[in-house]
Design an enzyme around this catalytic site. Sequence first.
Site, short mmCIF file in Angstrom:
data_model
loop_
_atom_site.label_atom_id
_atom_site.label_comp_id
_atom_site.label_asym_id
_atom_site.label_seq_id
_atom_site.Cartn_x
_atom_site.Cartn_y
_atom_site.Cartn_z
N ASP A 48 -2.79 -4.62 -7.04
CA ASP A 48 -3.57 -3.50 -7.29
C ASP A 48 -4.13 -3.16 -8.76
O ASP A 48 -3.61 -3.45 -9.78
CB ASP A 48 -2.80 -2.38 -7.06
CG ASP A 48 -2.06 -2.23 -5.82
OD1 ASP A 48 -1.83 -3.24 -4.93
OD2 ASP A 48 -1.07 -1.27 -5.69
N PHE A 104 4.94 0.47 -11.19
CA PHE A 104 4.27 0.12 -10.09
C PHE A 104 3.01 0.91 -10.28
O PHE A 104 2.65 1.35 -11.55
CB PHE A 104 4.91 0.71 -8.93
CG PHE A 104 5.94 -0.42 -8.15
CD1 PHE A 104 6.30 -1.32 -8.58
CD2 PHE A 104 6.15 0.02 -6.67
CE1 PHE A 104 7.04 -2.47 -7.69
CE2 PHE A 104 6.98 -0.97 -5.98
CZ PHE A 104 7.11 -2.01 -6.56
N GLU A 230 -0.17 4.32 0.97
CA GLU A 230 -0.12 3.90 -0.44
C GLU A 230 -1.53 4.09 -1.17
O GLU A 230 -2.58 4.44 -0.61
CB GLU A 230 0.09 2.37 -0.50
CG GLU A 230 1.46 1.83 0.03
CD GLU A 230 1.79 0.25 0.08
OE1 GLU A 230 2.59 -0.25 -0.42
OE2 GLU A 230 0.76 -0.44 0.09
N TRP A 312 -1.73 -7.99 2.03
CA TRP A 312 -0.39 -8.48 2.07
C TRP A 312 -0.15 -9.38 2.93
O TRP A 312 1.07 -10.00 2.74
CB TRP A 312 0.56 -7.18 1.97
CG TRP A 312 0.40 -6.47 0.79
CD1 TRP A 312 0.09 -5.22 0.38
CD2 TRP A 312 1.18 -6.79 -0.74
NE1 TRP A 312 0.18 -4.72 -0.85
CE2 TRP A 312 0.82 -5.80 -1.52
CE3 TRP A 312 1.63 -8.05 -0.90
CZ2 TRP A 312 1.34 -5.93 -2.76
CZ3 TRP A 312 2.11 -8.39 -2.38
CH2 TRP A 312 1.71 -7.21 -3.35
C1 FRU Z 1 0.04 -1.50 -3.14
C2 FRU Z 1 1.50 -1.33 -3.67
C3 FRU Z 1 1.81 -0.17 -4.27
C4 FRU Z 1 2.68 -0.62 -5.24
C5 FRU Z 1 2.39 -1.90 -5.80
C6 FRU Z 1 3.52 -2.63 -6.34
O1 FRU Z 1 -0.41 -2.87 -2.80
O2 FRU Z 1 2.68 -1.97 -2.56
O3 FRU Z 1 2.08 0.89 -3.32
O4 FRU Z 1 2.80 0.54 -6.00
O5 FRU Z 1 1.75 -2.30 -4.68
O6 FRU Z 1 3.12 -3.98 -6.73
#
Ligand code: FRU
Length: 506
Positions: A48, A104, A230, A312
């Site tokens: 991200d 994160f 998210e 993902w």
């Molecule tokens: C989204 C995510 C977020 C998290 C991050 C971890 O792609 O899953 O929710 O903070 O990536 O790398």
Amino acid sequence: MSTIKYMVCMMMLVGCSNPKNMIAERTTYNEPHRLQMHFSPKSKWMNDPNGMLYSNGVYHLFYQHYPDSNIWGPMHWGHATSKDLVHWEHQPIALYPDTLGYIFSGSAVLDVKNTSGFGKDGKVPLVAIFTHHNAKEEKTGTSTYQNQSIAYSLDEGKTWTKYAHNPVLKNPGIKDFRDPKVSWHEETKKWIMTLATLDRVSFFSSPDLKKWTKESEFGGNIGAHGGVWECPDLFPLDYNGKKIWVLLVSINPGGPNKGSATQYFTGEFDGTTFTPFQTDTRWIDYGPDNYAGITWFNTGNRKIFIGWMSNWLYANTVPTQAWRNAATVPRDLKITEIDGKFMVASTPVKELDVLNETVTTLQNVDVSNYDLSQKTGKIDGPWKLKIGVTKITDFSIIISNEQEEKIVVGYDKKRNIYFIDRSKSGIISFDKEFSATHVAPRISNKVSLDLTLIVDNSSIELFADDGLTAMTAVFFPNQLLSKIKIESPDNLVIQNIQFNRLNTIW
Ligand code: FRU
């Protein structure tokens, strides 16, 4: 040429057929599939985009980064800066994991009023708000291992100090409790945090970025729920003097073309509650590869979005070695009204025009079976194609190489959809979901149609009808896709074609 051979040449200046040329040759950013006009980390893993913020003429881009592997792992915040949103300079890693956990996703703000008290000697603090993810605690089976923390910088993002009393927002017992996006709400003079909390968004407010109070929740029974929520983002867009609030929410899985994708809601926000205008589900980008996108802080009325150009489903297995995954091009978001509904459209930022190289313009071209490469010559890098038609009918744009690997993009009138078919695009075997035709609805009801494609060495971004329908997809051919053909079973005449070769940003 390999980096090692280059270094040996440099050291010995012998054994190289033409040392001068070799010295000039780039040894990074020219690997197979390396994107030439998109941000990607110099090496290793990226997911991200995080903490985007504009300060003193500089656009900051932080991102989920694992510097030790090209597979997801303990998260850091990588950092890059740009003066024009196009050319990026890599900066040292901004935030490292610590005893509270991995770093994160999250956001960053410019605390001009020094509400946090982190400012010193008149220096405005940059404050990052992120999720601390405690992987050790996660293993013990608790549900409180994600908490929100802050860090500040007094030197324009070069170095960061984590707040001594982290975390600032503790987990109340919700397993997925992450990705804080903070903005200043002028009407109520407080900070608003939009947080993903399992299957909904929770809003918190704060006077100082340290004490947070819950305001409300949104989304438990509206929108797409095929996966966990998210990376939310909440911001207003101006529409003819009216403030339309937009709430972006990424979900994984459950996207319109499988896996990860980002939905949006339009509505009103009064500093406490978000009230939606819509009941239907809408996506900021219908393609498979635009996830976790959020907008820049401090860009005035302009809202600039950038997403993670992956999914993902296969982010960890795409066939690149030196680095893995990249960002979309930055996009301007705006409201367009269709049949009384406020829709969000995305268009590539105009700053990208600095990359325009040679241009080929054509008018009134019959594309029943048209070889555009005859006019453009062989393609050897990124490019942009714009077409405008006044008759809406089926067409396909076939982008291919000598090995007959191809991406097919087009419009299907019967289904009123745009599509991107990457089923024969080269390397596809790394994941069974990768090879597919992805579709998106045509949202516009205009009688003319315009389409812009931005194609880099391993990505395609489609913006149709002034960005009302957007699609992003990555692909991995064994050889650069260098030819373009356009086909239409219906004797389509395209009024305007504009083809630009684009420069590399590296
Ligand atoms: C989204 C995510 C977020 C998290 C991050 C971890 O792609 O899953 O929710 O903070 O990536 O790398």
